[in-house]
Enzyme design. Structure first.
Site, PDB file in Angstrom:
ATOM      1  N   TYR A   1      16.940 -54.203  84.339  1.00  0.00           N
ATOM      2  CA  TYR A   1      17.804 -53.270  83.607  1.00  0.00           C
ATOM      3  C   TYR A   1      17.914 -53.655  82.133  1.00  0.00           C
ATOM      4  O   TYR A   1      18.037 -54.844  81.808  1.00  0.00           O
ATOM      5  CB  TYR A   1      19.210 -53.279  84.196  1.00  0.00           C
ATOM      6  CG  TYR A   1      19.313 -52.545  85.513  1.00  0.00           C
ATOM      7  CD1 TYR A   1      19.087 -51.176  85.589  1.00  0.00           C
ATOM      8  CD2 TYR A   1      19.661 -53.228  86.669  1.00  0.00           C
ATOM      9  CE1 TYR A   1      19.194 -50.502  86.797  1.00  0.00           C
ATOM     10  CE2 TYR A   1      19.779 -52.568  87.882  1.00  0.00           C
ATOM     11  CZ  TYR A   1      19.547 -51.211  87.943  1.00  0.00           C
ATOM     12  OH  TYR A   1      19.657 -50.556  89.136  1.00  0.00           O
TER      13      TYR A   1
ATOM     14  N   LYS B   1      42.403 -73.731  98.483  1.00  0.00           N
ATOM     15  CA  LYS B   1      42.705 -72.368  98.025  1.00  0.00           C
ATOM     16  C   LYS B   1      41.395 -71.612  97.783  1.00  0.00           C
ATOM     17  O   LYS B   1      40.311 -72.218  97.803  1.00  0.00           O
ATOM     18  CB  LYS B   1      43.542 -72.443  96.747  1.00  0.00           C
ATOM     19  CG  LYS B   1      42.831 -73.124  95.587  1.00  0.00           C
ATOM     20  CD  LYS B   1      43.761 -73.422  94.416  1.00  0.00           C
ATOM     21  CE  LYS B   1      43.019 -74.154  93.320  1.00  0.00           C
ATOM     22  NZ  LYS B   1      43.921 -74.638  92.245  1.00  0.00           N
TER      23      LYS B   1
HETATM   24  C1  LIG Z   1      43.527 -76.057  92.077  1.00  0.00           C
HETATM   25  C2  LIG Z   1      44.507 -77.153  91.920  1.00  0.00           C
HETATM   26  C3  LIG Z   1      44.139 -78.495  92.130  1.00  0.00           C
HETATM   27  C4  LIG Z   1      42.703 -78.933  92.364  1.00  0.00           C
HETATM   28  O1  LIG Z   1      42.041 -78.957  91.127  1.00  0.00           O
HETATM   29  P1  LIG Z   1      40.509 -79.468  91.009  1.00  0.00           P
HETATM   30  O2  LIG Z   1      40.244 -79.456  89.553  1.00  0.00           O
HETATM   31  O3  LIG Z   1      39.696 -78.444  91.735  1.00  0.00           O
HETATM   32  O4  LIG Z   1      40.455 -80.791  91.632  1.00  0.00           O
HETATM   33  C5  LIG Z   1      45.125 -79.451  92.087  1.00  0.00           C
HETATM   34  N1  LIG Z   1      46.420 -79.115  91.820  1.00  0.00           N
HETATM   35  C6  LIG Z   1      46.794 -77.843  91.586  1.00  0.00           C
HETATM   36  C7  LIG Z   1      48.210 -77.547  91.281  1.00  0.00           C
HETATM   37  C8  LIG Z   1      45.863 -76.817  91.611  1.00  0.00           C
HETATM   38  O5  LIG Z   1      46.233 -75.569  91.356  1.00  0.00           O
END
Ligand SMILES: *Cc1c(COP(=O)(O)O)cnc(C)c1O
Length: 355
Positions: free
Chosen positions: A252, A35
């Site tokens: 800044y 994702k």
């Molecule tokens: C993002 C996500 C993961 C992966 O989590 P990590 O901490 O990056 O390993 C696994 N399961 C679900 C449901 C997620 O949303």
């Protein structure tokens, strides 16, 4: 001369890290979580490198379709499922698996009259209280799905709130195991932290995310000690040098003021590239491979670095913002955030080079 900022993506490190995940959970199949554009690394690039994974997890239907159209035949899981009924024909057409976390989704599925059965991951809210059915509702919803002609394989799923923290997963795991006991259905529970720390939570499908990108999910354990290799290295160069006199400020808001004469390097990287604006003076950064500290506020396209101790540095000297030699977790922690946020925030304007 082009702007020297680049994100180097090490594809062999991705594959290595997948091997680490598999080594921890040898009995489980792997759904690589890609994702957020593969945590900022490029979704399709990551998927190609991790083709050995048995599945991929994404958020959007568009991403899932892109993966199928790119030729990936693995399980493709929508982590939040579908958002409206009009997405369902596409799920069926592209053979996508969906998380089911609320009764409205089950209704939509039953009403859709799809030509094929959808594989679903039924999500239990075992204590995180984000998505999923409460334990007392879970059994009835499962039976409803089992009775539905719209549903193919059902995997039982939950997600841990504290797998990376001292609190751990015991309460949530007991809740899940209590409900899943005796049910003949595959299970999926573990994110990276649970893969690394809790073999009892491995189940049939593990869901590694951050570890694939070479970052530790734990605040108290570094990636190297987990045998994880950084995948993204953000590199740039010094494009300007200033000699501050005592009392001169930089950047800044003039938030950093030199107490003595100080050589300052100006680095081509700013918050519009994804570098955190909240990184304070003192955030670690490498110049010529040596550890230095940032000075003053990060601006949109530049940031400043203290060249004290790297007298050989000047215009053109290489800079590492994070990655090989400087774990992204360290930069994140200095900026009051976590590596996930920095990686995901890499801006589209940063050129990517695969190595
Ligand atoms: C993002 C996500 C993961 C992966 O989590 P990590 O901490 O990056 O390993 C696994 N399961 C679900 C449901 C997620 O949303």
């Amino acid at each position: 001369m082009t702007r020297p900022l680049q994100a180097r993506i090490d594809l062999s490190a991705l594959q290595h890290n997948l091997g680490v995940a598999r080594g921890h959970a040898p009995q489980s199949r792997t759904i690589a979580v890609i994702k957020a554009n593969g945590y900022g690394h490029g979704m399709l690039r990551v998927a190609h490198a991790l083709d050995a994974a048995e599945g991929f997890a994404v958020l959007n239907l568009e991403d899932a379709v892109l993966l199928r159209e790119a030729g990936f035949n693995q399980t493709i899981l929508l982590l939040e499922g579908f958002f409206s009924a009009d997405e369902l024909p596409t799920l069926a057409e592209y053979c996508l698996a969906s998380v089911i976390h609320c009764p409205e989704q089950i209704e939509m599925l039953e009403m859709a009259g799809l030509p094929v059965k959808l594989d679903v991951f039924l999500k239990l809210n075992s204590g995180m209280n984000r998505l999923g059915f409460r334990p007392e509702a879970f059994g009835a919803e499962l039976q409803r799905l089992q009775a539905s002609r719209a549903v193919g394989r059902i995997t039982l799923m939950t997600h841990f709130a504290c797998a990376d923290e001292a609190q751990g997963i015991a309460t949530q795991l007991a809740c899940f195991d209590g409900l899943a006991a005796g049910l003949d259905a595959p299970r999926s529970l573990a994110n990276s932290a649970a893969i690394l720390r809790y073999p009892a939570a491995h189940g049939d499908w593990v869901r590694p995310g951050i570890m694939l990108y070479g970052s530790s999910p734990f605040a108290d354990t570094n990636a190297e000690s987990l045998d994880l290799k950084p995948v993204m290295t953000l590199t740039s160069a010094i494009i300007g040098v200033q000699e501050l006199r005592a009392g001169n400020a930089v950047g800044y808001g003039a938030t950093y003021r030199a107490e003595q004469s100080t050589r300052v390097g100006i680095v081509a990287c700013g918050y519009a590239d994804g570098y955190p604006r909240h990184a304070p003076t003192g955030t670690p950064i490498l110049v010529n491979g040596r550890r230095c500290r940032t000075l003053g506020r990060v601006s949109m396209d530049m940031l400043c670095v203290d060249l004290t101790g790297v007298s050989d540095a000047g215009i053109g000297s290489p800079v590492t913002l994070w990655g090989k030699g400087l774990p992204v977790e360290e930069v994140a922690s200095a900026a009051g955030t976590i590596s996930y946020e920095l990686l995901c925030a890499l801006a589209p304007r940063v050129p990517i080079v695969e190595i």
